[in-house]
Design an enzyme around this catalytic site. Structure first.
Site, mmCIF file in Angstrom:
data_model
loop_
_atom_site.group_PDB
_atom_site.id
_atom_site.type_symbol
_atom_site.label_atom_id
_atom_site.label_comp_id
_atom_site.label_asym_id
_atom_site.label_seq_id
_atom_site.Cartn_x
_atom_site.Cartn_y
_atom_site.Cartn_z
ATOM 1 N N HIS A 134 0.824 -1.209 0.000
ATOM 2 C CA HIS A 134 0.000 0.000 0.000
ATOM 3 C C HIS A 134 0.859 1.260 0.000
ATOM 4 O O HIS A 134 0.863 2.038 0.954
ATOM 5 C CB HIS A 134 -0.963 0.002 1.201
ATOM 6 C CG HIS A 134 -2.106 -0.951 1.028
ATOM 7 N ND1 HIS A 134 -2.179 -2.177 1.663
ATOM 8 C CD2 HIS A 134 -3.235 -0.855 0.272
ATOM 9 C CE1 HIS A 134 -3.302 -2.791 1.311
ATOM 10 N NE2 HIS A 134 -3.968 -2.006 0.463
ATOM 11 N N HIS A 147 1.006 1.498 -5.733
ATOM 12 C CA HIS A 147 -0.333 0.898 -5.810
ATOM 13 C C HIS A 147 -1.347 1.963 -6.236
ATOM 14 O O HIS A 147 -2.195 1.710 -7.104
ATOM 15 C CB HIS A 147 -0.709 0.298 -4.449
ATOM 16 C CG HIS A 147 -2.155 -0.090 -4.342
ATOM 17 N ND1 HIS A 147 -2.736 -1.033 -5.155
ATOM 18 C CD2 HIS A 147 -3.153 0.365 -3.510
ATOM 19 C CE1 HIS A 147 -4.025 -1.143 -4.835
ATOM 20 N NE2 HIS A 147 -4.299 -0.295 -3.853
ATOM 21 N N HIS A 181 -7.236 6.917 -3.020
ATOM 22 C CA HIS A 181 -8.073 5.907 -2.359
ATOM 23 C C HIS A 181 -7.402 5.171 -1.197
ATOM 24 O O HIS A 181 -8.099 4.618 -0.350
ATOM 25 C CB HIS A 181 -8.621 4.903 -3.378
ATOM 26 C CG HIS A 181 -7.710 3.752 -3.624
ATOM 27 N ND1 HIS A 181 -6.611 3.842 -4.433
ATOM 28 C CD2 HIS A 181 -7.708 2.487 -3.119
ATOM 29 C CE1 HIS A 181 -5.979 2.683 -4.443
ATOM 30 N NE2 HIS A 181 -6.619 1.840 -3.643
ATOM 31 N N ASP A 182 -6.053 5.147 -1.133
ATOM 32 C CA ASP A 182 -5.377 4.472 -0.001
ATOM 33 C C ASP A 182 -4.406 5.421 0.708
ATOM 34 O O ASP A 182 -3.474 4.951 1.379
ATOM 35 C CB ASP A 182 -4.611 3.233 -0.497
ATOM 36 C CG ASP A 182 -5.490 1.986 -0.545
ATOM 37 O OD1 ASP A 182 -6.467 1.933 0.229
ATOM 38 O OD2 ASP A 182 -5.203 1.090 -1.367
ATOM 39 N N ASP A 211 -8.882 -1.337 -8.220
ATOM 40 C CA ASP A 211 -8.155 -1.515 -6.960
ATOM 41 C C ASP A 211 -7.570 -2.922 -6.819
ATOM 42 O O ASP A 211 -6.468 -3.091 -6.286
ATOM 43 C CB ASP A 211 -9.130 -1.227 -5.797
ATOM 44 C CG ASP A 211 -8.430 -1.137 -4.453
ATOM 45 O OD1 ASP A 211 -7.212 -0.860 -4.440
ATOM 46 O OD2 ASP A 211 -9.108 -1.322 -3.425
HETATM 47 P P1 AMP Z 1 -7.224 -1.644 -0.817
HETATM 48 O O1 AMP Z 1 -6.708 -1.659 0.582
HETATM 49 O O2 AMP Z 1 -8.104 -0.488 -1.133
HETATM 50 O O3 AMP Z 1 -6.138 -1.816 -1.835
HETATM 51 O O4 AMP Z 1 -8.233 -2.883 -0.883
HETATM 52 C C1 AMP Z 1 -8.010 -4.049 -1.583
HETATM 53 C C2 AMP Z 1 -7.988 -5.228 -0.677
HETATM 54 O O5 AMP Z 1 -7.648 -6.390 -1.409
HETATM 55 C C3 AMP Z 1 -6.910 -5.063 0.352
HETATM 56 O O6 AMP Z 1 -7.363 -5.557 1.571
HETATM 57 C C4 AMP Z 1 -5.779 -5.889 -0.153
HETATM 58 O O7 AMP Z 1 -5.017 -6.376 0.890
HETATM 59 C C5 AMP Z 1 -6.493 -7.006 -0.889
HETATM 60 N N1 AMP Z 1 -5.714 -7.505 -2.023
HETATM 61 C C6 AMP Z 1 -5.405 -6.872 -3.170
HETATM 62 N N2 AMP Z 1 -4.689 -7.665 -3.966
HETATM 63 C C7 AMP Z 1 -4.527 -8.846 -3.338
HETATM 64 C C8 AMP Z 1 -3.879 -10.068 -3.667
HETATM 65 N N3 AMP Z 1 -3.253 -10.257 -4.837
HETATM 66 N N4 AMP Z 1 -3.932 -11.055 -2.761
HETATM 67 C C9 AMP Z 1 -4.566 -10.923 -1.607
HETATM 68 N N5 AMP Z 1 -5.189 -9.796 -1.215
HETATM 69 C C10 AMP Z 1 -5.182 -8.746 -2.089
HETATM 70 ZN ZN ZN Z 2 -6.082 -0.027 -2.847
#
Ligand code: AMP
Ligand code: ZN
Length: 794
Positions: free
Chosen positions: A518, A522, A558-559, A688
């Site tokens: 994050h 990203h 967004h993050d 995302d």
């Molecule tokens: P964000 O925090 O907005 O990026 O929300 C996306 C969610 O999906 C987060 O909790 C990330 O940890 C999870 N995430 C995204 N990509 C993956 C991945 N390849 N494997 C496991 N979790 C993921």
């Molecule tokens: Zn994100």
């Protein structure tokens, strides 16, 4: 004085007051604007219009005095036909002959004329219902006296004696356009009732809470009832169902007649808005079959064998629903149930009723006469609907798949499993500060290595990691400048490029470069995916310029200030943010709130400074909505709403409509604000978590990064003795391939299938397929890392 209606040329004394102008009608004397009369003479009553005859006035005066003559004079001015009568009996006879619109009775001397008795007698006449009766009283008698005794006697109004012809004229004029006009309209109702009484269609009128107020003979004979059987009774529950929508409804009911026979009838239910702008009546119209209409009889009036037959058909179209209406005879035994329905009915008429309440009421109503298996099935449906988590699948942990259990539990759980006391310390940087920036850039002076890394930014196979390297971990500023310029964001926001650049730098500086996943790479990746989706035809067709700009800004922020820990961690740790946001969408609330705080904190970064208030509110609301949609606890809600409200109706319009599809119907559906909101949420959500749909090399890198972040969280949880949210993400034991297989299976496949159906993204699905096979391959070989171990040297 005779009773024949006449224009009374009175031999009565001349009026005492009124002046010379009162000798001629006010409109002839120029006292009223010309043409006014034409404007008010026609009576509009609903869709009916009519012109009343000249009004007829009966003047009952024991003495032909000045007051009487002034009324006569006023009648002449107004063109009313009038009669003057002195005695009670003569006046009753005169009224019976002519049924005057207005009766004026001298009430000043009860010894000479018992005005109240006369009024009561007139009121006993059947046709006096629509007559206005005025009592002329002494001025002295009005002080401190109530008009109630007059009303009790049947008078409509009290006129305080005033011998001026103009006063009489004004009184009659006001009656003409007030009370008399209302009575004329009521009289017109008789013709409407005459039509209803003779109509071949069965018509029933109920109150807003479904008590029957009127049923025409066709209705009674269709149902087999005597008059009086129905009035004051409540309609059966199923019939109320047709009123739940609060608008005109048509459907087929199975009606049980008084003799027990069931027949199918097409019924139309029309709500009628009345007092207070609320629905006050429902009109139900049943098309009645008779021998003269055999074709209709065969198609619409087939008797039913048993009501179980009606429900055996599996799929049941709501509008064609065939529902068994109970007999009125059995209603008496169901009074308490109907009371319940009655209060429900009042709730139905409230405009703030939630759609889910309507759905549940319809289902409850359908239960009432269904066979037991259907009642039970509907009961289970109602139980499900009563829960709030309608869109979140019920996840059954699997003993043999701890990766799936931990990921789904860790991402979808709402974080209310927290310990107390432990404080998670957030970002080291204080909020609201704009850090000093070392790389002032503009689109024009981008270093060549960065420009090269940016070249394919509009392609899905763009490599964000090359840009990350070329920009020394500052990809968001450069990519942002290029993409925002391509989309004309500065022009839309009326802001200088320098402001946008400062804004991008500020936002990027608040991403934590130390987070493996994050970080601002990203954010840049999500921005690139968002821009890619915005360029697809279907999305362009759906969204407007403000939506596009909002989506790009939402992706960038967004993050922001993500601590590299999940919501559950922050809640368990009792972090300040979790306290601030009540353990609810903690991070997503923080990202959105901080983004707006940073934007407004410094005029140099305030990209919204020149945007007008309403545009700003639209953008702000849209950005917040999209950032909050990235929270994974509501993943299934957003996905299911998108499929049900966008993809399914779209398929119905495009496939079902065929050549007859209404032109523009698709566009109208897509561009509705609710549709645009669902599309924007889905767009940002897909961007995302699009990393499993990227080219293999990048997909693997993202998997390694997110796994690293999860490992670090698990280690910190253990070290701080916090609950371990995802125990499977243990650096020593975790299988990255298994975790990716679970992530794709549970979150990605269905979402990208739905997004592909809408947008058309075969390249993404192809990557997803390859990547899935890659993870499966590694897993089958028993590898736990994100890449196969290096081959041992031969
Ligand atoms: P964000 O925090 O907005 O990026 O929300 C996306 C969610 O999906 C987060 O909790 C990330 O940890 C999870 N995430 C995204 N990509 C993956 C991945 N390849 N494997 C496991 N979790 C993921
Ligand atoms: Zn994100």
């Amino acid at each position: 004085m005779g009773c024949a209606p006449s224009i009374h040329s009175a031999d009565s004394p001349a009026p005492r007051r009124g002046g010379p102008e009162a000798e001629v009608a006010p409109r002839d004397a120029g006292l009223e604007p010309r043409g006014l009369e034409e404007m008010v003479c026609g009576v509009q009553f609903g869709p009916m219009k009519f012109h009343p005859d000249p009004l007829q006035v009966l003047l009952v005066f024991a003495k032909d005095d000045v007051q009487c003559s002034s009324f006569c004079r006023a009648c002449e001015w107004l063109g009313f036909r009038h009669s003057v009568v002195k005695e009670v009996q003569a006046s009753l006879g005169c009224f019976r002959d002519h049924h005057h619109d207005i009766v004026i009775i001298d009430h000043r001397d009860p010894k000479k004329l018992d005005a109240e008795a006369l009024c009561r007698s007139i009121r006993t006449e059947e046709l006096s219902e629509n007559t206005v009766i005025v009592s002329v009283v002494r001025r002295s008698s009005t002080e401190e006296t109530s008009a109630l005794p007059l009303i009790a006697a049947g008078f409509t109004r009290r006129f305080v004696e005033d011998p001026s012809p103009m006063a009489c004229y004004n009184e009659l004029l006001q009656l003409q356009y007030g009370e008399v006009r209302s009575q004329l309209k009521l009289r017109a109702c008789n013709s409407v009732f005459a039509a209803l009484e003779r109509s071949q269609e069965a018509v029933e009128i109920t109150s807003e809470d479904h008590v029957i107020q009127y049923a025409n003979p066709a209705f009674k004979s269709t149902m087999g009832y005597q008059s009086g059987d129905l009035l004051g009774k409540e309609v059966p529950a199923q019939e109320k169902e047709g009123t739940l929508l609060g608008k005109e409804w048509q459907g087929t009911y199975s009606i049980k007649k008084k003799n027990g026979d069931s027949v199918q009838r097409n019924m139309k239910i029309v709500p009628v808005v009345g007092q207070g702008g609320k629905i006050r009546h429902y009109v139900s119209i049943i098309r009645v079959c008779n021998d003269n209409n055999k074709a209709e009889k065969h198609t619409e009036c087939l008797p039913l064998k048993a009501h179980t037959d009606q429900l055996s058909g599996g799929h049941r179209d709501r509008r064609k629903a065939s529902l068994d209406i109970r007999t009125v005879a059995s209603r008496a035994t169901e009074v308490s149930a109907q009371r319940r329905h009655s209060s429900m009915a009042r709730i139905h008429s409230m405009t703030i009723e939630a759609p889910i309440t309507k759905v549940m009421n319809i289902l409850s109503a359908a239960q009432a006469n269904s066979p037991l298996p259907v009642v039970e099935a509907l009961g289970r449906v109602l139980d499900i609907l009563r829960t709030t988590e309608l869109y979140s699948p019920h996840f059954m942990p699997k003993d043999d798949d701890p990766h799936a259990n931990d990921l789904v539990g860790g991402l979808v759980a709402d974080g209310l499993r927290r310990l107390s006391g432990n404080e998670y310390v957030l970002a080291a940087k204080p909020l609201h500060t704009v850090p000093s920036l070392s790389i002032p850039v503009s689109l024009k002076d981008i270093p060549p290595s960065v420009a090269r890394a940016l070249e394919a930014e509009d392609s899905w196979d763009f490599n964000i990691f090359q840009l990350e390297a070329a920009t020394h971990h500052r990809p968001l500023v450069y990519l942002g400048l290029k993409i925002f310029s391509r989309f004309g964001v500065c022009k839309f926001l009326k802001c200088p490029e320098a402001t946008l650049r400062t804004w991008l730098q500020t936002i990027e500086a608040h991403y934590h470069a130390s987070n493996p996943y994050h970080n601002s790479t990203h954010a840049a990746d999500v921005l690139q995916a968002t821009a890619y989706f915005l360029h697809k035809d279907r999305v362009k067709q759906t969204l407007d310029r403000a939506d596009e700009v909002a989506a790009l800004l939402a992706a960038a922020v967004h993050d922001v200030d993500h601590p590299g820990r999940t919501n559950s961690f922050l809640c368990n740790a009792g972090s300040e943010l979790a306290i601030l946001y009540n353990d609810t969408a903690v991070l997503e609330n923080h990202h959105a709130a901080l983004a707006f705080q940073l934007t407004a904190a410094d005029a140099h970064s305030d990209i919204f400074r020149n945007v007008d208030r309403s545009e700003y509110r639209t953008l702000r609301q849209s950005i917040i909505d999209m950032v909050l949609a990235t929270e994974m606890t509501r993943h299934f809600e957003h996905l299911n709403k998108f499929v049900n409200s966008i993809n399914k109706p779209l398929a119905a319009l495009e496939d079902g409509g065929g050549p007859d599809a209404e032109p523009g119907a698709v566009l109208a559906m897509l561009r509705a604000p609710e549709s645009r909101a669902l599309v924007k949420r889905m767009l940002v959500k897909c961007a995302d978590v699009s990393n499993p749909c990227r080219a293999l090399e990048q997909c693997v890198e993202w998997a390694a990064r997110i796994s690293e972040e999860y490992f670090a969280q698990t280690e910190e949880e253990k070290q701080r003795e916090l609950p371990v949210v995802m125990p499977v993400f243990n650096r020593q034991t975790c299988s990255v391939p298994k975790s990716q297989i679970s992530f794709i299976d549970y979150f990605i496949t269905d979402m990208f299938d739905a997004w592909d159906t809408f947008v058309g993204l075969p390249n993404l699905l192809q990557h997803l397929d390859n990547n899935f096979k890659y993870w499966k391959g590694l897993d089958e070989k028993g590898f736990r890392g994100s890449r196969p171990p290096p081959e041992p040297p031969t």
